[in-house]
Design a protein around this motif. Sequence first.
Motif, short mmCIF file in Angstrom:
data_model
loop_
_atom_site.label_atom_id
_atom_site.label_comp_id
_atom_site.label_asym_id
_atom_site.label_seq_id
_atom_site.Cartn_x
_atom_site.Cartn_y
_atom_site.Cartn_z
N TYR A 1 0.85 -1.19 0.00
CA TYR A 1 0.00 0.00 0.00
C TYR A 1 0.88 1.24 0.00
N VAL A 2 0.25 2.38 -0.13
CA VAL A 2 0.96 3.65 -0.10
C VAL A 2 0.50 4.41 1.14
N SER A 3 1.45 4.82 1.96
CA SER A 3 1.12 5.50 3.22
C SER A 3 0.58 6.90 2.96
N SER A 4 0.12 7.53 4.03
CA SER A 4 -0.45 8.87 3.91
C SER A 4 0.55 9.91 3.43
N SER A 5 1.84 9.64 3.60
CA SER A 5 2.87 10.57 3.13
C SER A 5 3.27 10.31 1.69
N GLY A 6 2.69 9.25 1.10
CA GLY A 6 3.03 8.90 -0.27
C GLY A 6 4.14 7.87 -0.38
N LYS A 7 4.64 7.40 0.76
CA LYS A 7 5.72 6.41 0.75
C LYS A 7 5.16 5.01 0.55
N PRO A 8 5.68 4.26 -0.42
CA PRO A 8 5.22 2.88 -0.61
C PRO A 8 5.62 2.00 0.56
N VAL A 9 4.71 1.13 0.98
CA VAL A 9 5.00 0.13 2.01
C VAL A 9 4.82 -1.23 1.35
N ALA A 10 5.89 -2.02 1.32
CA ALA A 10 5.86 -3.31 0.66
C ALA A 10 5.42 -4.40 1.63
N ALA A 11 4.57 -5.29 1.15
CA ALA A 11 4.10 -6.40 1.98
C ALA A 11 5.27 -7.22 2.51
N ALA A 12 6.32 -7.33 1.71
CA ALA A 12 7.47 -8.14 2.11
C ALA A 12 8.21 -7.57 3.32
N ASN A 13 7.96 -6.29 3.63
CA ASN A 13 8.69 -5.64 4.72
C ASN A 13 7.89 -5.54 6.02
N ILE A 14 6.68 -6.08 6.04
CA ILE A 14 5.85 -6.02 7.24
C ILE A 14 5.29 -7.40 7.56
N ASP A 15 4.88 -7.57 8.81
CA ASP A 15 4.31 -8.84 9.25
C ASP A 15 2.79 -8.84 9.24
N LEU A 16 2.19 -7.68 9.38
CA LEU A 16 0.74 -7.56 9.32
C LEU A 16 0.36 -6.10 9.14
N LEU A 17 -0.92 -5.86 8.87
CA LEU A 17 -1.48 -4.52 8.77
C LEU A 17 -2.37 -4.27 9.98
N ALA A 18 -2.32 -3.06 10.52
CA ALA A 18 -3.15 -2.71 11.67
C ALA A 18 -3.62 -1.27 11.55
N ARG A 19 -4.88 -1.09 11.87
CA ARG A 19 -5.49 0.24 11.90
C ARG A 19 -6.27 0.35 13.20
N ALA A 20 -6.19 1.49 13.90
CA ALA A 20 -6.85 1.63 15.19
C ALA A 20 -7.61 2.94 15.29
N MET A 21 -8.69 2.90 16.02
CA MET A 21 -9.50 4.08 16.26
C MET A 21 -9.08 4.76 17.56
N SER A 22 -9.06 6.08 17.56
CA SER A 22 -8.74 6.86 18.74
C SER A 22 -9.75 7.98 18.89
N MET A 23 -10.49 7.97 19.97
CA MET A 23 -11.49 9.00 20.25
C MET A 23 -12.46 9.15 19.08
N GLY A 24 -12.89 8.02 18.52
CA GLY A 24 -13.91 8.02 17.50
C GLY A 24 -13.44 8.24 16.08
N LYS A 25 -12.12 8.36 15.88
CA LYS A 25 -11.58 8.58 14.54
C LYS A 25 -10.42 7.61 14.30
N LEU A 26 -10.19 7.28 13.01
CA LEU A 26 -9.04 6.46 12.69
C LEU A 26 -7.77 7.24 12.96
N HIS A 27 -6.86 6.66 13.74
CA HIS A 27 -5.61 7.32 14.10
C HIS A 27 -4.73 7.47 12.86
#
Length: 396
Positions: free
Chosen positions: A288-314
């Motif tokens: 995927y491509v991060s919010s800064s425009g930097k590509p993140v390769a699946a080969a370089n991570i172990d999993l994907l995680a998204r979390a909510m903070s105070m009712g909004k996606l962090h």
Amino acid sequence: MTSKRQLRIPATYMRGGTSKGVFFRLEDLPAQAQAPGPVRDALLLRVIGSPDPYGKHTDGMGGATSSTSKVVIISPATQPGHDVDYLYGQVPINDAFIDWSGNCGNLSSAVGPFAIANGFIDAARIPDNGIVTVRIWQANIGKTIVAHVPVAGGEVQETGDFELDGVTFPAAEVQLEFIDPADDGEGEGGAMFPTGNLVDELDVPGVGTFKATLINAGVPVVFVDATALGYDGTELQGAINEDANALGTLEAIRAHGAVRMGLVADVAAAAKRPLTPKVAFVAPPKDYVSSSGKPVAAANIDLLARAMSMGKLHHAMMGTASVAIATAAAVPGTLVNAAAGGGTREVLVFGHPSGTLRVGADVAQVDGKWAVTKAVMSRSARVLMEGAVRVPGDAF
């Protein structure tokens, strides 16, 4: 009409990790605000500029996001073997209360530097160049955090080449150890997993039934699979925060998870405790491509995680939620572990909206129950402004 003059209260505005907040020494607060209660809360709400129906924090120090609407109070240690007490308050943008129910893992990285710079650490312990180890008592949750703070020329080193996704500029690295970060309470099957299960069936009326891992390590978190929500785990803030239905679904899951974990008596009470638990969704690695425009390769991570903070996606990942991710990923059978490919692991790299983060956790089974002894990660911190905040004298 008469009015009271503004008060001048010494304070420091600091960034810690991907958050920032207003730091106070307890002794610098007005006498009537040095004890917990409505007077203290009213003062700190006014400092931040909440409640703000415009959602901008124009008349306060807050930044109108969950990551930038925070207050910290530092005081001499009350616990043996510690250097300072650290009390954290999350300030909602639109509501007139402060949530003191949890910790901010990101701002934890600024506590050691603040303690050194403000005289809480014996000068004899501060070398001209090297590392100062600061033992912090996290007063909200009754846990120990150990910060390893670099110093140069006898002062806190703030600049450096350590890069943290979600923070624009590099800075000096502060290593954090969260000691025994799981809840000390007694759940049905142990403190770390309040229900005694690695995976629960969470029924959310009007929304659906979800498989969920309910864990209390670093912070209480309700983990669900991204696919169960119709996501793939690569979502950025706009995909969630601009979708009212998505926000409603995730808040409903969070509220029912809070009840199942025994944190609140009923769903209605969860609204008065927005800081905890968190709700997060996980998925196997994917490019995927991060919010800064930097590509993140699946080969370089172990999993994907998204979390909510105070009712909004962090925009990145909360430090305390990172502890929960590392811990859950280390326990075979959890949804987080499955998303990471199963097996056992002490260290992992996960992808979040702003990029990646490396975290580690030491877990073991003790008398048939899972326990975590330590979670480790690196952050950075620096002073943004120091001096005093001004607060109208009739604000509290």
